[in-house]
Every structure is written in structure tokens, then in C-alpha cells.
Scaffold this active site. Structure first.
Site, mmCIF file in Angstrom:
data_model
loop_
_atom_site.group_PDB
_atom_site.id
_atom_site.type_symbol
_atom_site.label_atom_id
_atom_site.label_comp_id
_atom_site.label_asym_id
_atom_site.label_seq_id
_atom_site.Cartn_x
_atom_site.Cartn_y
_atom_site.Cartn_z
ATOM 1 N N GLY A 248 0.808 -1.216 0.000
ATOM 2 C CA GLY A 248 0.000 0.000 0.000
ATOM 3 C C GLY A 248 0.836 1.258 0.000
ATOM 4 O O GLY A 248 0.507 2.249 -0.662
ATOM 5 N N ASP A 249 1.950 1.237 0.750
ATOM 6 C CA ASP A 249 2.866 2.383 0.768
ATOM 7 C C ASP A 249 3.481 2.597 -0.606
ATOM 8 O O ASP A 249 3.652 3.739 -1.060
ATOM 9 C CB ASP A 249 3.972 2.158 1.801
#
Length: 305
Positions: A248-249
Site C-alpha cells: 500500500g505504501d
């Protein structure tokens, strides 16, 4: 410049044990230590993609020195706020399945918190600020809001990757992007999401509450992008998933970097999906050589107005 803020960074101490026997002496087969924290991950991937980034947040003690040293050795620009407390250590115990033991984080008194807020006074309208991850329990509940107020006053765009009330409270400030996953979206509105129609309904609510764009990630089902012009589903090629940590990052890094370069939200979505998927297919955060070839293999379809 893209600034990332990690309020509660960590050393991620990864320990491999072939067979874990509780209550007995266990010998590790392997150990690794990485700078941890969602904003730090975003800066690492932005740097890998050759976008200008500076990592902000709180660091203290020998653990903080380790993180700063590792990032500086990689050539990543940092401007962390020094604190007296020790940056936490998170333990990732791998033995068949993975068990995580996360530290709470250091005590941060008001004067140290104010030091970080003052740093945001130097942000300009040409910059972007990304706020990611958890907050040390010693900070006030409205600290995210205080940071965003400073950022908005500067004219900079901001992206926030957090959950619950911290996310809901800042939506009226018009974040460029929010990125809950499907479970976090359900938790935010206190509902159960039974199918994609439910995801679409509540994803639209994020825009109604103030977000300019929203991405809802759905693991193997890809991700949905919500814009004022329409809703789009993006899907990467199906491969073996090796690593969900940092995917997600990486998506936020790909999106923010490409958006600052082109101001094209669809190209930013494509790069975000490529970066997030490349990390999921890798053992650690993805390298540029893994990310760029995936861009042309991302399938994006408009599914609703």
C-alpha cells in the site's frame, strides 16, 4: 518536493525460526533489520523511482540513529525531529506463519510535537505532504488535524493514509488522495461490505465528505479509483504474492510521484498499481526495474460514473 511524515517509525526486526516452540529456547536461523514505518516506506519507493522526497517524523535514541543512518546511506533525504525518547522496535517473527509484536512508541511531549508542526511552516504550494501510519499514543487525538491545517495554509496538496476517526476528521480539508483498503472502508463507516456495489457506495461517500480522489485496495481483486469524473477498476497481472508489507505504501509512492510529474490522475493510478503490485511480488520494497515494466500490463476499466 514530496514530504513524507512518519509519526511512529520503527526498526523492523525480522527473525526467522524454523520451528517455534513456546516456553522453550529457540535459535534463530536468520535475522534482518530495516527502517520501518509507512511514510518511510513511501520515501524509499519515491527515491527508487527518482522523485525528490524528504522523510519527516520523530526519531530518538540509538534506534532512531540506526534508521537515520540506513536512510542516509541509501541517499534518502531526511529532516526528522529529534526526541528524547527511543524510537520503537517492531518484531516480525517468521516461523511458517508470521507473528508481529509492535512497540507502542515513545512519549512525545508537547514541545517536541510543536517542533514538527513548525517544520510544516516551510512547506510551499509547490510541495506535497504524505501522512502515513499510526500515531504514538502520547500525541493528542487532533495531531493529524493540526498537521493538515499547517499544510493547507501553505497551499500544498496532501495525501493521508490512516484509518478511523483520524481519517474521517481530515476529509473536509480536501485531501488529494485517501487510500483505505476494503476492510478499513467498512470499519470507517461501521458497515459490512458484502459485494462490489457496497464498496462503490461507500467509496463515493469518501468523495462526498471531501476527498478529491480515493483508492480502495481489494487485494487480489485489484483496486478501485474514485474520481469526480467516474469510478475505475485497476488490475495488475496475477502472480505469486510474496510480500503484503509495504504494498500500500508503494502504491501511494507511485501515485504521488507520477501525479507531481504529470497532474494526470489516471497515469498516477497506473503507476500506483504498478508500484504496489511490484512490491507484493517481491521479498522487500520493489525496485524501479520491477515497477516500470508493470505499467503497460495494468488493466484499467471504467465501471461507473
Amino acid at each position: 518536493m514530496i514530504y513524507t511524515i512518519t509519526l511512529n517509525p520503527s526498526i523492523d526486526y525480522v527473525v526467522q525460526v524454523d520451528q517455534l516452540n513456546l516456553g522453550e529456547l529457540n535459535k534463530m536461523e536468520n535475522e534482518m533489520m530495516f527502517p520501518g514505518g509507512k511514510g518511510i516506506n513511501v520515501s524509499r519507493v519515491l527515491h527508487e523511482l527518482a522523485y525528490d522526497t524528504t522523510a519527516l517524523g520523530f526519531l530518538g535514541g540509538v534506534t532512531g540513529d540506526f534508521i537515520a543512518g540506513e536512510l542516509n546511506n541509501k541517499g534518502i533525504r531526511t529532516a526528522f525531529t529529534p526526541i528524547k525518547g527511543d524510537t520503537r522496535i517492531n518484531i516480525k517473527l517468521k516461523s511458517g506463519s508470521e507473528t508481529e509484536i509492535n512497540g507502542r512508541g515513545p512519549e512525545i511531549p508537547p514541545y517536541e510535537a510543536d517542533d514538527l508542526l513548525h517544520q510544516l511552516e516551510h512547506v510551499t504550494g509547490q510541495d506535497m505532504v504524505i501522512l502515513s501510519g499510526s500515531t504514538p499514543p502520547s500525541l493528542t487525538d487532533d495531531f493529524h488535524q493540526q498537521m493538515i491545517e499547517r499544510t493547507v495554509e501553505s497551499g500544498a496538496q496532501f495525501i493521508i493514509d490512516t484509518t478511523g476517526d483520524s481519517l474521517k476528521s481530515v476529509l473536509p480539508y480536501r485531501p488529494l488522495l485517501v487510500k483505505p483498503n476494503k476492510d478499513e472502508l467498512a470499519e470507517l463507516f461501521g458497515v459490512t461490505l458484502s459485494d462490489q456495489d457496497d464498496v462503490i457506495y461507500y467509496g463515493k461517500q469518501l468523495l462526498d465528505l471531501g476527498a478529491q480522489h480515493a483508492i480502495v485496495s481489494m487485494a487480489g481483486e485489484g483496486a478501485l479509483l474514485f474520481t469526480e469524473e467516474g469510478i475505475y477498476q485497476g488490475q495488475a497481472p496475477r502472480r505469486q504474492v510474496k510480500n503484503s508489507v509495504g504494498a500500500g505504501d508503494s502504491m501511494i509512492a507511485g501515485f504521488s510521484g507520477k501525479f507531481t510529474e504529470t497532474a494526470d490522475v489516471m497515469e498516477a493510478f497506473r503507476m500506483g498499481l504498478a508500484a504496489g503490485s511490484a512490491t507484493a511480488f517481491a521479498d522487500d520494497l520493489a525496485k524501479a526495474g520491477d515497477i516500470f515494466p508493470l505499467q503497460d500490463k495494468i488493466d484499467i476499466t471504467r465501471i461507473a460514473k
